[in-house]
Design a protein around this motif. Sequence first.
Motif: not given
Length: 483
Positions: A248-277
């Motif tokens: 849940n939210g409490t469980g997720q917030n117990s984990i540290a925000f981690r550079d390279g993962f939480d601050d990075t938008r992943w891409r699918i097949e190197g083409k489209v990024a997370q949050k793309s339409p």
Amino acid sequence: MLRISAIKKLISVTCLTFIVNVQAAEPEETRIVDYKPNCIVEILAPITLNMTALEYQYLGHVEESPAFALALQQLRHDATAIGADVMLLTQVRNNKVSVEGRTRRKTGAKVRTETSLNTHFEAQPYTLCKDDRSFSNERAAYRADGYKTHTVEIQFEYIFDPDVIKRTTPIAIAKNIELPPANISLATGVYGIIVGASTAQTAKKLGPPSIVLTLENNEKIWGYGRHLWFTYAADKLKSVSSELALLNGTGQNSIAFRDGFDDTRWRIEGKVAQKSPIEQVRQSLSLHDIKETSEQIIMTQKQQRLILQFDKFHPRAKDNPVTLLTNFTYTSDMSEPEKQTLPQLTAAQEQWLYKHLQPDNVELLTLPNLLKQIPQTNKINIANDEKQWWLVGNNVLLQFHDIELNQAHITESFFTDNNRDAFFQSVKSLQLPQDKQGLLAFYKDANDNYDEVDITREHFNLIAKFESEEDDAVVYDLVFSYF
């Protein structure tokens, strides 16, 4: 020439001044020494001192702070008062207590965050022989500056400051890892990790996981940051997902925000990024074998499947919603995934745990003993304070110094679909009252800090947090520090 009467008067005044100066001289202040004296006239009664420094703001080591120096000075003053020549420090404890800035429910007023330092000293004073003030090779438990003594004997004796020798922590290793691109692909996997990879191969590329969970079927989940989850069966990667329904939210917030993962938008097949339409995703992946539903795009290749999840958002209240790419699941399992569940503590394990969390029994709780009694204990490698914690059951976090229990944090449940009364059952198992007035009555010398109660004893400190500052306020969080 001076007359005889004037000479007599001058001598009289000089002698009087000398006598006054001798009487005004204060005794030499007791020294704190590192070694036991060779020649002792008298072993005086041990000295104990407790001091609290309010509004403590020093950022360095406590032993180098002005507040600690003032406490040492008071200890020397107390030893001087009983006639001691020297003393050895036998016990030094420092405990920083923070009262978080919160809004008082009754008045709406803001309470600023304040930190105080509680310092506890125990010392053994001595009076020395006048003709022999030398010292033996027997070291004190603590140095004169308050640091604990650590020695290693080979051919000579070396003294190591514990803050100089630092073990390599998961957070330190994580910060030194050069991560691969945040690409999600059927050909190269997730961050370059393909299905069938081992945990060792994953750690080599991505560093240590932020959290490790053991499922009821003995599968392992490795989490990187708060939004990347690797599931292993028999140490082979089974699936990777950007979301985990277990926490849940409490469980997720117990984990540290981690550079390279939480601050990075992943891409699918190197083409489209997370949050793309969804229209852009559909067009970019048109050359792939895809199957589309209203909320998903599914890609398959060689017994691998990549599920892209979409959600609708309203940029403005009156605008039409947009459908954006939010999550993914990469897996070799072509069937519908089973619901993931965590093993629960047995009644015997719960009884054992809370018995050993009682402040008077903490010397019996060690990390090896915990893992022997409760093997399903989970580990947060990099918590939101960047430290390591062990998660026991639904809502108990334990931190160890080497193998000895250092802190226990009892809070609300970290997992979904669990008993909402787990926290109050924990409070009951610890034999503590659930409301503020009950706790103040139970510990009559407790400090009432508005919506927190602070209790300090010889072997532990407890901070209990309440929903408001009212007498009938209900506790919602307990933090034990053990000495």
